[in-house]
Design a protein around this motif. Structure first.
Motif, mmCIF file in Angstrom:
data_model
loop_
_atom_site.group_PDB
_atom_site.id
_atom_site.type_symbol
_atom_site.label_atom_id
_atom_site.label_comp_id
_atom_site.label_asym_id
_atom_site.label_seq_id
_atom_site.Cartn_x
_atom_site.Cartn_y
_atom_site.Cartn_z
ATOM 1 N N THR A 137 0.855 -1.185 0.000
ATOM 2 C CA THR A 137 0.000 0.000 0.000
ATOM 3 C C THR A 137 0.889 1.233 0.000
ATOM 4 O O THR A 137 2.088 1.171 0.320
ATOM 5 C CB THR A 137 -0.907 0.021 1.252
ATOM 6 N N PRO A 138 0.321 2.396 -0.337
ATOM 7 C CA PRO A 138 1.109 3.631 -0.275
ATOM 8 C C PRO A 138 1.679 3.866 1.128
ATOM 9 O O PRO A 138 2.794 4.365 1.288
ATOM 10 C CB PRO A 138 0.105 4.711 -0.642
ATOM 11 N N MET A 139 0.935 3.466 2.150
ATOM 12 C CA MET A 139 1.407 3.647 3.529
ATOM 13 C C MET A 139 2.638 2.790 3.776
ATOM 14 O O MET A 139 3.586 3.219 4.441
ATOM 15 C CB MET A 139 0.277 3.268 4.495
ATOM 16 N N ASP A 140 2.632 1.535 3.218
ATOM 17 C CA ASP A 140 3.794 0.649 3.365
ATOM 18 C C ASP A 140 5.034 1.306 2.759
ATOM 19 O O ASP A 140 6.123 1.234 3.320
ATOM 20 C CB ASP A 140 3.559 -0.697 2.676
ATOM 21 N N ILE A 141 4.850 1.930 1.606
ATOM 22 C CA ILE A 141 5.984 2.573 0.929
ATOM 23 C C ILE A 141 6.490 3.750 1.752
ATOM 24 O O ILE A 141 7.700 3.940 1.919
ATOM 25 C CB ILE A 141 5.587 3.017 -0.485
ATOM 26 N N GLN A 142 5.552 4.541 2.313
ATOM 27 C CA GLN A 142 5.957 5.709 3.105
ATOM 28 C C GLN A 142 6.689 5.298 4.385
ATOM 29 O O GLN A 142 7.585 5.997 4.848
ATOM 30 C CB GLN A 142 4.726 6.553 3.463
ATOM 31 N N GLN A 143 6.318 4.191 4.948
ATOM 32 C CA GLN A 143 6.915 3.788 6.213
ATOM 33 C C GLN A 143 8.127 2.858 6.052
ATOM 34 O O GLN A 143 8.726 2.427 7.032
ATOM 35 C CB GLN A 143 5.847 3.112 7.078
ATOM 36 N N GLN A 144 8.464 2.535 4.826
ATOM 37 C CA GLN A 144 9.600 1.637 4.576
ATOM 38 C C GLN A 144 10.895 2.311 5.073
ATOM 39 O O GLN A 144 11.150 3.471 4.792
ATOM 40 C CB GLN A 144 9.696 1.329 3.076
ATOM 41 N N LEU A 161 10.423 7.634 -2.210
ATOM 42 C CA LEU A 161 9.317 6.881 -1.604
ATOM 43 C C LEU A 161 8.035 7.702 -1.611
ATOM 44 O O LEU A 161 6.946 7.172 -1.848
ATOM 45 C CB LEU A 161 9.682 6.450 -0.175
ATOM 46 N N GLN A 162 8.167 9.000 -1.347
ATOM 47 C CA GLN A 162 6.986 9.881 -1.379
ATOM 48 C C GLN A 162 6.402 9.937 -2.793
ATOM 49 O O GLN A 162 5.182 9.879 -2.975
ATOM 50 C CB GLN A 162 7.359 11.297 -0.907
ATOM 51 N N GLN A 163 7.264 10.025 -3.771
ATOM 52 C CA GLN A 163 6.814 10.076 -5.161
ATOM 53 C C GLN A 163 6.132 8.753 -5.563
ATOM 54 O O GLN A 163 5.059 8.749 -6.164
ATOM 55 C CB GLN A 163 8.031 10.342 -6.063
ATOM 56 N N VAL A 164 6.729 7.626 -5.196
ATOM 57 C CA VAL A 164 6.152 6.313 -5.493
ATOM 58 C C VAL A 164 4.813 6.153 -4.773
ATOM 59 O O VAL A 164 3.828 5.667 -5.337
ATOM 60 C CB VAL A 164 7.132 5.171 -5.119
ATOM 61 N N ALA A 165 4.754 6.592 -3.502
ATOM 62 C CA ALA A 165 3.521 6.485 -2.721
ATOM 63 C C ALA A 165 2.414 7.316 -3.369
ATOM 64 O O ALA A 165 1.266 6.867 -3.487
ATOM 65 C CB ALA A 165 3.760 6.942 -1.283
ATOM 66 N N GLY A 166 2.750 8.539 -3.829
ATOM 67 C CA GLY A 166 1.754 9.398 -4.490
ATOM 68 C C GLY A 166 1.246 8.758 -5.772
ATOM 69 O O GLY A 166 0.033 8.741 -6.042
ATOM 70 N N MET A 206 1.308 5.577 -6.521
ATOM 71 C CA MET A 206 0.546 4.377 -6.187
ATOM 72 C C MET A 206 -0.845 4.750 -5.683
ATOM 73 O O MET A 206 -1.837 4.100 -6.019
ATOM 74 C CB MET A 206 1.295 3.571 -5.123
ATOM 75 N N GLU A 207 -0.909 5.795 -4.865
ATOM 76 C CA GLU A 207 -2.194 6.258 -4.344
ATOM 77 C C GLU A 207 -3.112 6.657 -5.504
ATOM 78 O O GLU A 207 -4.288 6.296 -5.546
ATOM 79 C CB GLU A 207 -1.963 7.463 -3.428
ATOM 80 N N GLU A 208 -2.546 7.378 -6.458
ATOM 81 C CA GLU A 208 -3.330 7.802 -7.630
ATOM 82 C C GLU A 208 -3.787 6.591 -8.449
ATOM 83 O O GLU A 208 -4.938 6.512 -8.898
ATOM 84 C CB GLU A 208 -2.492 8.750 -8.496
ATOM 85 N N LEU A 209 -2.884 5.629 -8.638
ATOM 86 C CA LEU A 209 -3.237 4.423 -9.389
ATOM 87 C C LEU A 209 -4.321 3.610 -8.675
ATOM 88 O O LEU A 209 -5.249 3.083 -9.311
ATOM 89 C CB LEU A 209 -1.994 3.554 -9.630
ATOM 90 N N ILE A 210 -4.219 3.520 -7.354
ATOM 91 C CA ILE A 210 -5.235 2.782 -6.594
ATOM 92 C C ILE A 210 -6.579 3.481 -6.686
ATOM 93 O O ILE A 210 -7.619 2.847 -6.894
ATOM 94 C CB ILE A 210 -4.783 2.603 -5.115
ATOM 95 N N ARG A 211 -6.568 4.819 -6.553
ATOM 96 C CA ARG A 211 -7.809 5.591 -6.670
ATOM 97 C C ARG A 211 -8.424 5.403 -8.065
ATOM 98 O O ARG A 211 -9.615 5.145 -8.221
ATOM 99 C CB ARG A 211 -7.532 7.075 -6.413
#
Length: 148
Positions: free
Chosen positions: A4-11, A30-35, A37-42
């Motif tokens: 999840t984006p949270m997993d990436i942010q907390q890695q 990681l912030q860029q990947v999380a963003g 991923m969040e957009e892709l999930i949405r």
């Protein structure tokens, strides 16, 4: 396992002693990947939701189509039944009219026979009357001729 984006942010990454990773670069990435991923999930969730709505609409349309087909078939059956009933009724009316016509003709023929019989009877009565009247006149003529 899904990330999840949270997993990436907390890695957390372990740094190497010499020539290790720059924590700010890693955090930025990681912030860029999380963003992303969040957009892709949405976007994926939106697409799934639209797919579900479309599937529901399609099921409703298929149900309507089936209902329309059933209605059309029912209307066709009713039309055929009405046509058959109208034909039966027409045949019945024709049969009744033919029977009525035959009765009228038979009644007329009977009436004609009766009228012909009455005419013959009247002719006989006329002949009898004429004969009786002639005899009466002859009798009076003879009586008158005797008186002279």
């Amino acid at each position: 396992m899904k990330i999840t984006p949270m997993d990436i942010q907390q890695q957390q990454f372990k740094g190497k002693m010499l020539g290790g990773l720059d924590p700010e670069d890693v955090d930025g990435f990681l912030q860029q990947v999380a963003g992303e991923m969040e957009e892709l999930i949405r976007e994926n969730n939106d697409l799934k939701e639209r797919l579900n709505r479309n599937a529901t609409q399609m099921a409703e349309m298929e149900a309507r189509e089936a209902q329309l087909r059933e209605t059309m078939l029912a209307a066709q059956r009713i039309t055929e039944e009405m046509k058959a009933n109208a034909q039966k009724e027409a045949h019945l009316m024709i049969s009744e009219a033919e029977l009525k016509g035959e009765r009228i003709v038979a009644d007329a023929e009977n009436k004609l026979v009766q009228l012909n019989n009455q005419i013959q009877e009247l002719k006989r009565d006329k002949l009898q009357f004429e004969s009786g009247f002639k005899n009466l006149l002859d009798t009076y003529y003879k009586l008158l001729a005797l008186d002279k």
